[in-house]
Design a protein around this motif. Structure first.
Motif, short mmCIF file in Angstrom:
data_model
loop_
_atom_site.label_atom_id
_atom_site.label_comp_id
_atom_site.label_asym_id
_atom_site.label_seq_id
_atom_site.Cartn_x
_atom_site.Cartn_y
_atom_site.Cartn_z
N VAL A 50 0.66 -1.32 0.04
CA VAL A 50 0.07 0.38 -0.27
C VAL A 50 0.98 1.48 -0.26
O VAL A 50 0.49 1.43 -0.72
CB VAL A 50 -0.78 0.15 1.00
N ALA A 51 1.94 1.22 0.89
CA ALA A 51 2.61 2.59 1.21
C ALA A 51 3.79 2.21 1.55
O ALA A 51 3.79 1.23 2.04
CB ALA A 51 1.78 3.61 1.96
N THR A 59 8.63 8.69 0.03
CA THR A 59 7.67 7.66 -0.03
C THR A 59 7.22 6.86 -1.08
O THR A 59 7.38 7.94 -2.20
CB THR A 59 6.34 8.42 0.51
N ASN A 60 6.83 6.42 -1.64
CA ASN A 60 5.97 6.05 -2.39
C ASN A 60 4.64 5.23 -1.91
O ASN A 60 3.90 4.45 -1.15
CB ASN A 60 6.69 4.46 -3.21
N TYR A 61 3.82 5.18 -3.16
CA TYR A 61 2.26 4.84 -2.79
C TYR A 61 1.76 3.74 -4.24
O TYR A 61 2.22 3.79 -4.71
CB TYR A 61 1.18 5.55 -2.57
N GLY A 62 0.88 2.62 -3.42
CA GLY A 62 -0.07 1.94 -4.71
C GLY A 62 -0.71 3.21 -5.22
O GLY A 62 -1.36 3.92 -5.19
N ASP A 63 -1.29 2.82 -6.86
CA ASP A 63 -2.31 3.80 -7.41
C ASP A 63 -2.84 3.76 -6.99
O ASP A 63 -4.19 5.34 -6.45
CB ASP A 63 -2.11 3.76 -8.92
N SER A 64 -3.84 2.45 -5.90
CA SER A 64 -5.17 3.19 -5.43
C SER A 64 -5.64 3.90 -4.17
O SER A 64 -6.35 4.02 -3.63
CB SER A 64 -5.75 0.82 -4.83
N GLY A 67 -3.26 10.26 -2.32
CA GLY A 67 -4.00 11.24 -2.63
C GLY A 67 -5.08 11.01 -1.23
O GLY A 67 -5.47 11.85 -0.93
N ARG A 68 -4.87 9.56 -0.85
CA ARG A 68 -5.83 9.35 0.19
C ARG A 68 -4.61 8.91 1.67
O ARG A 68 -5.58 8.97 2.62
CB ARG A 68 -6.70 8.40 -0.32
N PHE A 69 -4.12 8.10 1.31
CA PHE A 69 -2.80 7.70 2.27
C PHE A 69 -1.68 8.64 2.12
O PHE A 69 -1.06 8.70 1.32
CB PHE A 69 -2.95 5.78 2.20
N LEU A 82 -0.13 5.07 8.92
CA LEU A 82 -0.55 5.33 8.27
C LEU A 82 -1.99 6.10 8.36
O LEU A 82 -2.66 5.28 9.10
CB LEU A 82 -0.44 3.84 7.48
N GLN A 83 -1.77 7.42 7.75
CA GLN A 83 -3.05 8.08 7.54
C GLN A 83 -3.88 7.90 6.61
O GLN A 83 -3.36 8.21 5.63
CB GLN A 83 -2.09 9.09 8.25
N MET A 84 -4.84 7.13 6.92
CA MET A 84 -6.40 7.25 5.80
C MET A 84 -7.36 7.66 6.22
O MET A 84 -7.92 8.17 7.24
CB MET A 84 -6.21 5.59 5.54
#
Length: 118
Positions: A50-51, A59-64, A67-69, A82-84
């Motif tokens: 996820v991240a 940092t890097n994030y999963g596409d899904s 912008g949210r996590f 992990l702030q969701m």
């Protein structure tokens, strides 16, 4: 490295949640250089990254979840967060904190359950 996840809960669609990953004091000397990631496994699906955050706080994030996590770390407290936000039903799953090496070795902790109700 034994990592403990916490903070999972039942939350409504559109809600927010913060997960915490805690490391034992025994790894004080090695925590800071570690790259750490949050992974999740949704029902009936494979575990996915996820991240991730490295020792430089890149940092890097999963596409899904972009912008949210937000993933962050507190080296002094040996924690990764992990702030969701804007949670969706498809974010439901068991969330795990791990290092890439342990993840590749299929060495996982208990995880923490996140359930998003629609």
């Amino acid at each position: 490295v034994q990592l403990v996840e916490s903070g999972g809960d039942l939350v409504q669609d559109g809600g927010s949640l913060r997960l915490t990953c805690s490391a034992p004091r025994s790894i004080t000397s090695v925590f800071n250089p570690l790259t750490l990631g949050w992974y999740r496994q949704a029902p009936g699906k494979q575990r996915e990254l996820v991240a991730q955050i490295d020792s430089y706080r890149a940092t890097n994030y999963g596409d899904s979840v972009k912008g949210r996590f937000t993933i962050s770390r507190d080296n002094a407290r040996k924690r990764v967060y992990l702030q969701m936000s804007s949670l969706k039903a498809e974010d439901t799953g068991v969330y795990y904190c791990n290092t890439p090496i342990q993840a590749n070795a299929n060495d996982w902790g208990q995880g923490t359950q996140v359930t998003v109700s629609s």
